[in-house]
Design a protein around this motif. Sequence first.
Motif, mmCIF file in Angstrom:
data_model
loop_
_atom_site.group_PDB
_atom_site.id
_atom_site.type_symbol
_atom_site.label_atom_id
_atom_site.label_comp_id
_atom_site.label_asym_id
_atom_site.label_seq_id
_atom_site.Cartn_x
_atom_site.Cartn_y
_atom_site.Cartn_z
ATOM 1 N N ALA A 52 0.824 -1.204 0.000
ATOM 2 C CA ALA A 52 0.000 0.000 0.000
ATOM 3 C C ALA A 52 0.858 1.255 0.000
ATOM 4 C CB ALA A 52 -0.925 -0.006 1.209
ATOM 5 N N VAL A 53 1.907 1.251 0.814
ATOM 6 C CA VAL A 53 2.812 2.413 0.879
ATOM 7 C C VAL A 53 3.513 2.609 -0.469
ATOM 8 C CG1 VAL A 53 4.909 3.301 1.955
ATOM 9 C CG2 VAL A 53 3.121 2.291 3.365
ATOM 10 N N GLU A 54 3.931 1.518 -1.077
ATOM 11 C CA GLU A 54 4.587 1.609 -2.384
ATOM 12 C C GLU A 54 3.627 2.142 -3.447
ATOM 13 O OE1 GLU A 54 6.061 -2.276 -3.191
ATOM 14 O OE2 GLU A 54 7.578 -2.229 -1.603
ATOM 15 N N ALA A 55 2.379 1.679 -3.416
ATOM 16 C CA ALA A 55 1.388 2.146 -4.386
ATOM 17 C C ALA A 55 1.111 3.633 -4.220
ATOM 18 C CB ALA A 55 0.099 1.345 -4.230
ATOM 19 N N LEU A 56 1.066 4.078 -2.977
ATOM 20 C CA LEU A 56 0.806 5.489 -2.712
ATOM 21 C C LEU A 56 1.975 6.350 -3.187
ATOM 22 C CD1 LEU A 56 -1.361 7.279 -1.465
ATOM 23 C CD2 LEU A 56 -0.224 7.028 0.739
ATOM 24 N N ALA A 57 3.189 5.858 -2.999
ATOM 25 C CA ALA A 57 4.367 6.597 -3.448
ATOM 26 C C ALA A 57 4.439 6.665 -4.973
ATOM 27 C CB ALA A 57 5.630 5.949 -2.889
ATOM 28 N N ALA A 58 3.976 5.606 -5.629
ATOM 29 C CA ALA A 58 4.081 5.527 -7.085
ATOM 30 C C ALA A 58 2.943 6.234 -7.803
ATOM 31 C CB ALA A 58 4.130 4.060 -7.516
ATOM 32 N N THR A 59 1.895 6.597 -7.075
ATOM 33 C CA THR A 59 0.711 7.167 -7.720
ATOM 34 C C THR A 59 0.311 8.467 -7.039
ATOM 35 O OG1 THR A 59 -0.014 4.874 -8.073
ATOM 36 C CG2 THR A 59 -1.596 6.617 -8.582
ATOM 37 N N PRO A 60 0.930 9.564 -7.392
ATOM 38 C CA PRO A 60 0.556 10.851 -6.794
ATOM 39 C C PRO A 60 -0.932 11.153 -7.026
ATOM 40 C CG PRO A 60 2.589 11.042 -8.057
ATOM 41 C CD PRO A 60 2.024 9.693 -8.361
ATOM 42 N N LEU A 84 2.162 7.587 10.764
ATOM 43 C CA LEU A 84 2.057 7.860 9.332
ATOM 44 C C LEU A 84 3.232 7.190 8.646
ATOM 45 C CD1 LEU A 84 1.127 11.653 9.541
ATOM 46 C CD2 LEU A 84 -0.423 9.717 9.207
ATOM 47 N N ALA A 85 2.914 6.294 7.717
ATOM 48 C CA ALA A 85 3.964 5.533 7.030
ATOM 49 C C ALA A 85 4.129 6.034 5.604
ATOM 50 C CB ALA A 85 3.608 4.048 7.016
ATOM 51 N N ARG A 86 5.355 6.029 5.153
ATOM 52 C CA ARG A 86 5.659 6.353 3.760
ATOM 53 C C ARG A 86 6.873 5.544 3.343
ATOM 54 N NH1 ARG A 86 6.723 12.270 2.867
ATOM 55 N NH2 ARG A 86 7.461 11.480 0.855
#
Length: 293
Positions: A14-22, A134-136
């Motif tokens: 989920a964190v990776e998807a959020l980082a890859a999709t602004p 909060l994770a990133r």
Amino acid sequence: MNRTIMLPASLDEAVEALAATPGAVPVAGATDLMEAVNAGRLRPAALIGLGRITELRGWRYEDGGTAVLGAGLTHARMDRPDFAALIPALADAARTAGPPQIRNVGTLGGNIATAAPAGDTLPVLAALEATVTLARAGGTREVPVSHLLTGLDPVRPGELLTWVRVPLLHAPQVFLKATGRSGPSRATASVALVLDPARRAVRCAVGAVAPVPLRPLEAESWVAGCIDWDARGDQAASAIDPAAAAAFGEYVAAACVPDGMTESGPGGAHAAALRLRRTVSVLARRALGRALK
């Protein structure tokens, strides 16, 4: 308009998807999502569904007397007896959050992220002085819930709200709310109150009367000095003078519904504000009385 929908199976995904999709919006229960989309307040470029991430739907103990609650914890789950024994005020808030279909899918993290003024869990979290993780990609950080809600330290792009840390006080705590009609409905005012005997402190937060929960800090400090913290047994029910409890209610109401809201105005605004102040006063007094029983 077509939108990308991603369904990660783990927190890392989920964190990776959020980082890859602004511009992607994380979604769990989605109880507020479609309303916002239909009203034109939200036009997400993509959705990241969190429903498959089982680790976010539970809770656990942590050293130091803290409960770590997954952001995907539903209101219905928080209403179960084992959780209610742990954090009673949060269970009470979850129980009144809406009809069963909302409580079954609505989540704690969603309540925080949406930050609606009438969000039932928010004053409880403020009174308990909870924090969120909060994770990133590359790390995490801890932020007080109150800072998140007031915008002092908001969620940054690429961050995902994952955990809520709540201190376990092992002491009475109460959540009460007033609504405009019977049955589960939106609060017109709510009060969360917790006792902290170890510090001889009272913590209170008022919800729904302002954009964020309000802490009447001076009222908290004052009433803590009125309580007989050493009372035991039958005397515990009278650990505070009734006049002091009533004064506390007025103190909280005056702090959270200031004079400017009770000035005369068109359309009965003055009378409505006076009713709101009276409602907050009664809720605060009753919450204190129940906590001291």
